[in-house]
Motif scaffolding. Structure first.
Motif: not given
Ligand code: ADP
Ligand code: MG
Length: 527
Positions: A135-158
């Motif tokens: 939230d501090d940085y505006g890098l939206e992610v779902h903390p509980t999602a397993p990484v294999w489910q994420l899009s490339v953009g989400e992985r980058q935010r992680v």
């Protein structure tokens, strides 16, 4: 958000690194301070990733100095760099797929196994901390999602959050937008802006001029591993950057002196080709190119502008929705790769192991791959091993392929020798036109020179060549006609005499709109 009392500063001085005796970074220096986005701009192969990998502790410099807040650093590993507050997000992500987002961010740098959060409360705290940081940085992610489910953009935010969580004050992002859709890039830049507002220093690596001009405070330009320019972003123009990146690109005289061949009849006609991309919009958007006998047509462009889709469609590896492909007078639009080969197409693909060669087979079998079914390599359905071996050893000698041993799978051979093996096979089979994708990428100087000589020999022998290369100097050196691709379109076509490196560089970067007729003076009108 915490703010830094004193801005972090990093000074890089005379940093050098060679691979196998070839300099990748050669005496580079720049200054980075907290509160600033520093752009690192350069063509593919300029040395950007190598430079950053040294700052992030992945590679050790051969020589030079890195000073953090005035103190010299001798980084031993990425963890060591992290301990000093330097974090890098690589072009290839390094997350644990089976872990959640929060686990990757908070625990991912510890050994897997010991890393999983156990208690329910511990887990909830973990998720909350990550949500707060995101939230501090505006890098939206779902903390509980397993990484294999994420899009490339989400992985980058992680990946970015992981570095921030570990306390990175200096964040290095290596070509972060290469994997993003345009709207995702905009969000990333907003987050980066927030980071520098809280005192971080960010190195933004890119080969895209517009991106650097639009989103950085200072720029350092690299070319062939060296500094070729730097300055405050608001004092720089696209033309200045193009001059630094491409200007004065040397076109060797000996090849200009070489008597130009009269181009003959067309051997490859690509007409109005349209190929769908992965994000829904067209990767190749109505491309028309003609290659004639006695002619090398070079496709210049920054990677990712449709070149790969174009040559794969020509080779029959990728479907296309509109347009046609004619090989040596045969309409081949709906034919198989094999039928295109039989019509006269030779193809050197970008990935040598995989599309080009069968990694598990020996050099003999790879070289015979196209001619298994014919005499003398087989007869009435039986392989003639001796004939195959005879052909193979002749080609290995002719093309100077080294490092192959009988029975050894080709996957153990070096990139340069693999490339020579593919050329040996493709060029000795019947063909009228050669499509070569990045044929010298990753080769040492001698191997690259050998490949270029082969391409010229093709042209001089009366065949046509369509050359794809990200190395503009190479395109200019070899081509009779230069075609510039940007965003899936041909934005400029130049004959040899009219090929001005700066202008082509501007077209490649999108800083010039080549579709505007007035800016296309000097075109030959072929495309
Ligand atoms: P950029 O990131 O600007 O595209 P790189 O730093 O990746 O450039 O590469 C610079 C040069 O160093 C290139 O010629 C590349 O082939 C070479 N190079 C990079 N990494 C390696 C490596 N691990 N081994 C051998 N050569 C390398
Ligand atoms: Mg790179």
């Amino acid at each position: 958000m915490p703010t830094e009392p004193r801005p972090v500063s990093l000074q890089v001085r005379e940093l050098s690194k060679s691979f196998y005796g070839v300099p990748a970074v050669d005496g580079v220096g720049f200054d980075l301070v907290g509160g600033e986005i520093h752009g690192l701009l350069g063509e593919n192969g300029a040395g950007k990733s190598t430079l950053c990998s040294m700052l992030a502790g992945l590679y050790r410099p051969d020589s030079g100095h890195i000073l953090l807040d005035g103190e010299e650093l001798h980084l031993r590993s990425p963890d060591d760099a992290a301990a000093h507050g330097i974090g890098m997000v690589y072009q290839h992500f390094r997350l644990v797929d089976s872990f959640t987002v929060a686990e990757n961010i908070v625990l991912g740098h510890r050994a897997p196994g010991s890393a999983r959060a156990s208690g329910r409360r511990a887990r909830r705290e973990l998720d909350e901390r990550v949500a707060q940081l995101a939230d501090d940085y505006g890098l939206e992610v779902h903390p509980t999602a397993p990484v294999w489910q994420l899009s490339v953009g989400e992985r980058q935010r992680v990946e970015i959050l992981k570095q921030l969580y570990r306390g990175a004050r200096i964040l290095i992002l290596d070509e972060p937008t290469a994997v993003l859709a345009p709207h995702e890039s905009d969000r990333l830049f907003e987050a980066v802006r927030r980071m520098v507002e809280t005192g971080h220093a960010v190195v933004l690596v890119s080969h895209k001029m517009q991106e650097i001009l639009g989103h950085t405070d200072r720029v350092t330009v690299l070319r062939s591993g060296r500094n070729v320019g730097e300055g405050a972003t608001d004092t720089l123009t696209p033309a200045m950057l193009a001059t630094m990146m491409f200007g004065g690109t040397h076109v060797p005289d000996d090849d200009i002196a070489h008597e130009p061949n009269e181009p003959g009849e067309p051997v490859l006609v690509v007409d109005g080709l349209r190929v769908a991309g992965d994000h829904g919009r067209a990767a190749v958007d109505g491309v028309t190119v003609t290659v004639r006998r006695h002619e090398i047509v070079g496709v210049a462009g920054v990677a990712g502008n449709g070149q790969r889709e174009l040559h794969e469609a020509i080779a029959g590896l990728r479907p296309f929705s509109d347009g046609s492909i004619t090989i040596d007078g045969h309409e081949c639009s709906r034919t198989s790769p094999r039928q295109r080969h039989e019509a006269g197409l030779a193809y050197v693909p970008e990935d040598r192991l995989g599309t080009g060669l069968a990694p598990g087979l020996t050099i003999e079998h790879n070289i015979a791959l196209r001619s298994f079914a014919r005499r003398p390599h087989s007869r009435a359905g039986w392989l003639n091993t001796r004939a195959i071996e005879a052909t193979s050893s002749r080609l290995v000698a002719d093309f100077d392929v080294r490092g192959a041993r009988p029975g050894m799978p080709v996957s153990f051979m070096s990139g340069g020798n693999l490339q020579k093996a593919i050329l040996a096979r493709e060029l000795t089979e019947h063909h009228e036109v050669l499509v070569a994708a990045a044929p010298t990428r990753g080769l040492d100087i001698a191997a690259a020179a050998a490949v270029r000589t082969q391409l010229r020999a093709e042209r001089d022998g009366g065949r046509g060549v369509l050359l794809f290369s990200e190395d503009l100097a190479e395109v200019l050196e070899l081509s009779d006609v230069v075609v510039v691709m940007f965003k899936g379109r041909v934005v400029g076509t130049f004959d040899r005499a009219g090929a001005d490196p700066e202008r082509i560089g501007l077209l490649m970067s999108g800083a010039l709109d080549g579709s505007d007729g007035s800016s296309s003076a000097g075109d030959t009108g072929i495309a």
